[in-house]
Design a protein around this motif. Structure first.
Motif, PDB file in Angstrom:
ATOM      1  N   MET A   1       0.770  -1.136   0.026  1.00 35.18           N
ATOM      2  CA  MET A   1      -0.005   0.011  -0.047  1.00 35.18           C
ATOM      3  C   MET A   1       0.975   1.069  -0.112  1.00 35.18           C
ATOM      4  N   GLN A   2       0.437   2.262  -0.607  1.00 31.58           N
ATOM      5  CA  GLN A   2       1.133   3.702  -0.876  1.00 31.58           C
ATOM      6  C   GLN A   2       0.512   4.391  -0.309  1.00 31.58           C
ATOM      7  N   LYS A   3       0.860   5.750   0.159  1.00 34.44           N
ATOM      8  CA  LYS A   3       0.338   6.822   0.966  1.00 34.44           C
ATOM      9  C   LYS A   3      -0.133   7.494  -0.264  1.00 34.44           C
ATOM     10  N   ASP A   4       0.327   7.732  -1.470  1.00 37.45           N
ATOM     11  CA  ASP A   4       0.082   8.480  -2.545  1.00 37.45           C
ATOM     12  C   ASP A   4       0.648   8.206  -3.580  1.00 37.45           C
ATOM     13  N   GLU A   5       0.500   8.707  -4.785  1.00 39.70           N
ATOM     14  CA  GLU A   5       0.990   8.439  -6.190  1.00 39.70           C
ATOM     15  C   GLU A   5       2.403   8.883  -6.021  1.00 39.70           C
ATOM     16  N   PRO A   6       3.600   8.339  -6.175  1.00 36.18           N
ATOM     17  CA  PRO A   6       4.859   8.715  -5.954  1.00 36.18           C
ATOM     18  C   PRO A   6       5.137   9.776  -7.125  1.00 36.18           C
ATOM     19  N   THR A   7       6.067  10.800  -7.039  1.00 36.92           N
ATOM     20  CA  THR A   7       6.479  11.921  -7.693  1.00 36.92           C
ATOM     21  C   THR A   7       7.959  11.791  -8.409  1.00 36.92           C
ATOM     22  N   SER A   8       8.585  10.601  -7.409  1.00 39.24           N
ATOM     23  CA  SER A   8      10.110  10.736  -7.937  1.00 39.24           C
ATOM     24  C   SER A   8      10.388   9.682  -8.694  1.00 39.24           C
ATOM     25  N   TYR A   9       9.449   8.479  -8.785  1.00 39.80           N
ATOM     26  CA  TYR A   9       9.557   7.683 -10.022  1.00 39.80           C
ATOM     27  C   TYR A   9       8.254   7.055 -10.321  1.00 39.80           C
ATOM     28  N   ASN A  10       8.359   6.194 -11.615  1.00 37.98           N
ATOM     29  CA  ASN A  10       6.994   5.830 -11.948  1.00 37.98           C
ATOM     30  C   ASN A  10       6.563   4.428 -11.052  1.00 37.98           C
ATOM     31  N   LEU A  11       5.321   4.351 -10.589  1.00 37.27           N
ATOM     32  CA  LEU A  11       4.825   3.385  -9.569  1.00 37.27           C
ATOM     33  C   LEU A  11       4.747   2.200 -10.629  1.00 37.27           C
ATOM     34  N   ILE A  12       4.255   2.235 -11.808  1.00 40.99           N
ATOM     35  CA  ILE A  12       4.129   1.291 -12.932  1.00 40.99           C
ATOM     36  C   ILE A  12       5.425   0.247 -12.955  1.00 40.99           C
ATOM     37  N   ASN A  13       6.584   0.932 -13.363  1.00 36.29           N
ATOM     38  CA  ASN A  13       7.734   0.611 -13.442  1.00 36.29           C
ATOM     39  C   ASN A  13       8.222  -0.162 -12.150  1.00 36.29           C
ATOM     40  N   ILE A  45       0.162  -6.474  -6.663  1.00 38.63           N
ATOM     41  CA  ILE A  45      -1.175  -5.579  -6.441  1.00 38.63           C
ATOM     42  C   ILE A  45      -0.976  -4.529  -5.571  1.00 38.63           C
ATOM     43  N   TRP A  46      -1.312  -3.288  -5.964  1.00 40.93           N
ATOM     44  CA  TRP A  46      -0.927  -2.271  -5.288  1.00 40.93           C
ATOM     45  C   TRP A  46      -2.386  -1.351  -4.787  1.00 40.93           C
ATOM     46  N   ILE A  47      -2.357  -0.913  -3.679  1.00 44.93           N
ATOM     47  CA  ILE A  47      -3.550  -0.032  -3.183  1.00 44.93           C
ATOM     48  C   ILE A  47      -2.714   1.485  -2.995  1.00 44.93           C
ATOM     49  N   VAL A  48      -3.085   2.454  -3.782  1.00 44.97           N
ATOM     50  CA  VAL A  48      -2.570   3.647  -3.547  1.00 44.97           C
ATOM     51  C   VAL A  48      -3.709   4.672  -2.974  1.00 44.97           C
ATOM     52  N   ALA A  49      -3.396   5.303  -1.829  1.00 50.10           N
ATOM     53  CA  ALA A  49      -4.209   6.119  -0.893  1.00 50.10           C
ATOM     54  C   ALA A  49      -4.027   7.649  -1.593  1.00 50.10           C
ATOM     55  N   ASN A  50      -5.061   8.495  -0.908  1.00 48.71           N
ATOM     56  CA  ASN A  50      -5.220   9.599  -0.930  1.00 48.71           C
ATOM     57  C   ASN A  50      -5.165  10.079  -2.427  1.00 48.71           C
ATOM     58  N   VAL A  81      -0.104  -6.523 -13.446  1.00 48.78           N
ATOM     59  CA  VAL A  81       0.169  -5.315 -12.378  1.00 48.78           C
ATOM     60  C   VAL A  81      -1.412  -4.900 -12.374  1.00 48.78           C
ATOM     61  N   VAL A  82      -1.987  -4.949 -10.774  1.00 43.49           N
ATOM     62  CA  VAL A  82      -3.158  -4.504 -10.611  1.00 43.49           C
ATOM     63  C   VAL A  82      -3.236  -3.302  -9.622  1.00 43.49           C
ATOM     64  N   ILE A  83      -3.528  -1.905 -10.097  1.00 48.51           N
ATOM     65  CA  ILE A  83      -3.535  -0.743  -8.999  1.00 48.51           C
ATOM     66  C   ILE A  83      -4.963  -0.292  -8.755  1.00 48.51           C
ATOM     67  N   ALA A  84      -5.190  -0.332  -7.522  1.00 49.05           N
ATOM     68  CA  ALA A  84      -6.530   0.252  -6.934  1.00 49.05           C
ATOM     69  C   ALA A  84      -6.078   1.553  -6.448  1.00 49.05           C
ATOM     70  N   GLY A  85      -6.675   2.550  -6.602  1.00 43.51           N
ATOM     71  CA  GLY A  85      -6.342   4.125  -6.207  1.00 43.51           C
ATOM     72  C   GLY A  85      -7.730   4.494  -5.540  1.00 43.51           C
ATOM     73  N   ILE A  86      -7.640   4.845  -4.207  1.00 37.87           N
ATOM     74  CA  ILE A  86      -8.636   5.217  -3.295  1.00 37.87           C
ATOM     75  C   ILE A  86      -8.538   6.506  -2.785  1.00 37.87           C
ATOM     76  N   THR A  87      -9.678   7.104  -2.746  1.00 40.29           N
ATOM     77  CA  THR A  87      -9.684   8.453  -1.823  1.00 40.29           C
ATOM     78  C   THR A  87      -9.521   8.451  -0.596  1.00 40.29           C
ATOM     79  N   GLY A  88     -10.193   7.275   0.262  1.00 46.61           N
ATOM     80  CA  GLY A  88     -10.051   7.260   1.817  1.00 46.61           C
ATOM     81  C   GLY A  88     -11.380   7.612   1.982  1.00 46.61           C
ATOM     82  N   GLU A  89     -12.425   7.931   1.231  1.00 46.47           N
ATOM     83  CA  GLU A  89     -13.534   8.560   1.653  1.00 46.47           C
ATOM     84  C   GLU A  89     -14.647   7.438   1.557  1.00 46.47           C
ATOM     85  N   MET A  90     -15.137   7.116   2.530  1.00 48.39           N
ATOM     86  CA  MET A  90     -16.371   6.014   2.581  1.00 48.39           C
ATOM     87  C   MET A  90     -17.523   6.512   1.923  1.00 48.39           C
TER      88      MET A  90
END
Length: 208
Positions: A1-13, A45-50, A81-90
């Motif tokens: 799980m990631q706290k957000d989408e990284p900006t210093s590298y490509n998460l897909i890579n 499998i990745w979960i990216v928050a925020n 590669v499966v990436i689920a991006g979530i807002t954290g808002e129920m």
């Protein structure tokens, strides 16, 4: 799980890199010699928050015929590669999760419920049971509590233990490029414990 989408590298890579390592590790375990047909599919499998909105993406092989009509027999789903991006808002709509026929939306709704920071565990477990038909025994409840604490911490943190967001991105980037924990601590004027904790909090295994 990631706290957000990284900006210093490509998460897909990074995700593809881990998936390839899983494939490479199959030799001598799933197959020997040249028996490459015995390869089994892998998932990273990745979960990216925020994130600004919920999403589910799958990255996998496809075969394009650039000339002629021949099609090669291949496992196009060998690496996934499966990436689920979530807002954290129920979501407030209690019945939306089960009434909607979009599996991706159901998954995001479930993850947002699992990691929501504004509800108690009792309500969370009731919603997971009622809205998503997840049967929870005591062991699964304890596992979910541990996962919830991790996810909620990532959703709440803009900084980790006094280490700024940009510093976190640099630590991850340089470590993934091969820098050691010792060198990062020296260059960034942090303790080795702080560097290791940042890497662990970002879900990175300490391998060098």
């Amino acid at each position: 799980m990631q706290k957000d989408e990284p900006t210093s590298y490509n998460l897909i890579n990074r995700a593809v890199f881990y998936a390839c390592r899983l494939i490479a590790s199959e030799k001598q375990r799933e197959f020997t010699h040249m028996n490459f047909d015995d390869l089994v599919k892998v998932y990273s499998i990745w979960i990216v928050a925020n994130m600004e909105s919920d999403s589910v993406n799958q990255i996998h092989f496809i075969q394009d015929t650039l000339y002629g009509t021949h099609k090669w027999n291949c496992k196009s789903d060998l690496i996934n590669v499966v990436i689920a991006g979530i807002t954290g808002e129920m979501r407030d709509e209690a019945d939306e999760a089960v009434s909607n026929d979009n599996d991706g939306k159901v998954l995001c709704n479930m993850l947002n419920t699992l990691f929501a920071t504004n509800i108690k565990d009792k309500e969370r477990f009731e919603k997971l049971t009622h809205d998503f038909q997840i049967t929870l025994d005591n062991d699964l409840r304890e596992d979910m509590k541990a996962m919830c604490n991790l996810g909620q911490g990532l959703l709440e943190k803009g900084e980790i233990r006094g280490v700024g967001k940009k510093e976190i991105e640099n630590i991850v980037s340089f470590y993934m490029d091969g820098d050691s924990v010792e060198r990062l601590a020296r260059v960034m004027k942090k303790s080795e414990t702080e560097i290791r904790q940042v890497l662990v909090d970002q879900g990175i295994s300490l391998e060098h």
